[in-house]
Structure formats: C-alpha cells, structure tokens
Design an enzyme around this catalytic site. Sequence first.
Site, PDB file in Angstrom:
ATOM      1  N   ASP A  76       0.840  -1.245   0.136  1.00 36.39           N
ATOM      2  CA  ASP A  76      -0.103   0.161   0.008  1.00 36.39           C
ATOM      3  C   ASP A  76       1.051   1.124   0.098  1.00 36.39           C
ATOM      4  O   ASP A  76       2.038   1.400   0.501  1.00 36.39           O
ATOM      5  CB  ASP A  76      -0.930  -0.188   1.295  1.00 36.39           C
ATOM      6  CG  ASP A  76      -2.145   0.782   1.236  1.00 36.39           C
ATOM      7  OD1 ASP A  76      -2.467   1.566   0.050  1.00 36.39           O
ATOM      8  OD2 ASP A  76      -2.887   1.160   2.002  1.00 36.39           O
ATOM      9  N   SER A 127      -8.316  -4.513   5.307  1.00 39.43           N
ATOM     10  CA  SER A 127      -8.885  -4.294   3.684  1.00 39.43           C
ATOM     11  C   SER A 127      -9.138  -5.671   3.249  1.00 39.43           C
ATOM     12  O   SER A 127      -9.087  -5.702   1.895  1.00 39.43           O
ATOM     13  CB  SER A 127      -7.887  -3.563   2.940  1.00 39.43           C
ATOM     14  OG  SER A 127      -7.632  -2.163   3.558  1.00 39.43           O
ATOM     15  N   HIS A 133       2.354   3.561  -9.017  1.00 41.55           N
ATOM     16  CA  HIS A 133       2.012   2.169  -9.441  1.00 41.55           C
ATOM     17  C   HIS A 133       3.380   1.723 -10.153  1.00 41.55           C
ATOM     18  O   HIS A 133       3.812   0.674  -9.902  1.00 41.55           O
ATOM     19  CB  HIS A 133       0.886   1.872 -10.183  1.00 41.55           C
ATOM     20  CG  HIS A 133      -0.360   2.130  -9.233  1.00 41.55           C
ATOM     21  ND1 HIS A 133      -0.396   2.001  -8.095  1.00 41.55           N
ATOM     22  CD2 HIS A 133      -1.728   3.198  -9.644  1.00 41.55           C
ATOM     23  CE1 HIS A 133      -1.587   2.348  -7.661  1.00 41.55           C
ATOM     24  NE2 HIS A 133      -2.211   3.008  -8.476  1.00 41.55           N
ATOM     25  N   ASN A 187     -10.990  -2.373  -5.080  1.00 42.21           N
ATOM     26  CA  ASN A 187     -10.269  -1.550  -6.157  1.00 42.21           C
ATOM     27  C   ASN A 187     -10.802  -1.368  -7.527  1.00 42.21           C
ATOM     28  O   ASN A 187     -10.699  -0.384  -8.061  1.00 42.21           O
ATOM     29  CB  ASN A 187      -8.700  -2.070  -6.414  1.00 42.21           C
ATOM     30  CG  ASN A 187      -7.931  -1.968  -4.983  1.00 42.21           C
ATOM     31  OD1 ASN A 187      -7.034  -2.862  -4.633  1.00 42.21           O
ATOM     32  ND2 ASN A 187      -8.173  -0.961  -4.297  1.00 42.21           N
TER      33      ASN A 187
END
Length: 245
Positions: free
Chosen positions: A19, A195, A36, A67
């Site tokens: 993350d 999560s 990313h 996501n």
Amino acid sequence: MRSQLDPEKLPKHLAIIMDGNGRWAAEKGKNRLFGHQNGVNSVRTIVEESARLGIPHLTLYAFSTENWQRPKEEISTLMQLLVQSLRNEFEKLLENKIKLQTVGNTALLPKSVQNELQSVVDKTAHNTHMTLTLALSYGAKDELVAAAQQLAQLVKNNIISPGDIDSSTLNNHLYTRNLPDVDLLIRTSGEHRISNFLLWQIAYAELYFTNVFWPDFREADLHQALLTYQQRERRFGKTSAQINA
Ligand code: IPE
Ligand code: IPE
Ligand code: MG
C-alpha cells in the site's frame, strides 16, 4: 542485518498488503500512476529477496474487489503494468524456480490479462522453490461466501453432512487451499487495517505495520520485518512457560 536473520525461523507464508503507491507519488508531485509504476520495482525486489532467503510461500495483495471502484484510467494502468511485469519477469521466475498462482475472482480481469496470467501460471507450474501468489480481484469475504456456497451444495447433494464440516473442510474450499496459514502479514504505508485480505488465513498471523510507502519498500525493510517477526513469541493460546518447555 542479513546475518542476524535465523534461516530456521523464517515465515513459511509471508503475505504483504502493498500500500501507499498513490501517496508516494503525491509526495513527489506526480500522479498516482507514477506511484504504481515504481511499486513494480519493489515487487521485483521483494520477490527475489524472499526467494533468495528461502521463504516458501509469498502472497501479494495486488488488486482488491474494492479496487474495482477506482477511476477507470487507474484500473487500466494497473492492468497494463501487470501484463508488462508478467512479460518482463517471466524469465526471472523460471530462473528462481518460482511458481506463480493467483487467488481472487480473476474471471473479472480483462481477457488479455487472464491470458498472460494463464500462460505464466502454466509455464511455472512445475517450480518448487517458492510459490508466488498474486491476489487479484481478491476479497476475503467473497472467498468465504464462495466456500460456504460450495459446502452447502455438497450437503444438498448428500455428499457430506453439516457435521462433517470442520476447519480443514472449509480451508479446502478457499482459493488458498494449497497454502499454509499466513505466519507474517506486512502492511506498508502506515495504514492499520486488513482491507478484506486473507481473513481466515491470518487467524494467527503476526502483524507488522510500517510507515514506508510500497515503492520505497526494499530488502532492508523486509529484513527489518522478518527480524521483528523472529523476535516475537508465538504462543497460540498457550503460556510462555509451555512454549519454552
Ligand atoms: C497500493 O497503493 C496499490 C493498490 C491498491 C493497487 P495505493 O494505490 O492504494 O496507494 P495509496 O494508498 O492511495 O497511497
Ligand atoms: C488494499 O489497499 C488493497 C491492495 C493493496 C491491493 P487499498 O489502498 O485499496 O486499501 P484501503 O482502501 O485503503 O483500505
Ligand atoms: Mg491504498
């Protein structure tokens, strides 16, 4: 640092919630996509270092069921990066005898991604040094619901009775059926939550949180996490005296 790690006490199954790509980029005045792209370098480093250390199972949370709610452009960048990385890293996986597998509802991924994944999964299936599991379109709640549905179907068809269902039966209906429980779960970027990652599999995992953003997470950070893990006493409900007897 390296020498302090006890090779006998490495986690058998290390799972990582990668993350902080977006915030890493924002700190540099760049867009999330840049984050990313740079996160991929950490993936390569951590996969190779885990294999080198001899950790048998590494599971990386790459894309959650939640996501899918992100902006379309971000999702498509993530998918492109995945295909690119599979192509670029494929040889290294073979060289390091790493077997790639996925967990999650991969049928939802773009067809091109599914094909690329399938090809690497097939070509690395014989490897035994390390299992690299990518959690893609993965949600632990979905996984548990799917397992419940499969078991209900077996009961309905009189193949098993409700009393036959125990923790190992349920485990055998999870995506992760071929993996041991998680020993160490790392989450980067300072967030202290799960999560919807491996809820069942982390029942007795050691949790390690670091403020380091994923694109900055490298060998030294992994070693620090492993060292901390090795210094903990895993009691599994027993007393310290029992463990040390
Ligand atoms: C992790 O970084 C990568 C994925 C979830 C795909 P984020 O994209 O969540 O980065 P932050 O948390 O917004 O900084
Ligand atoms: C968890 O990160 C999912 C992955 C790392 C793939 P998120 O950034 O999506 O998690 P939340 O939304 O902050 O909980
Ligand atoms: Mg995040």
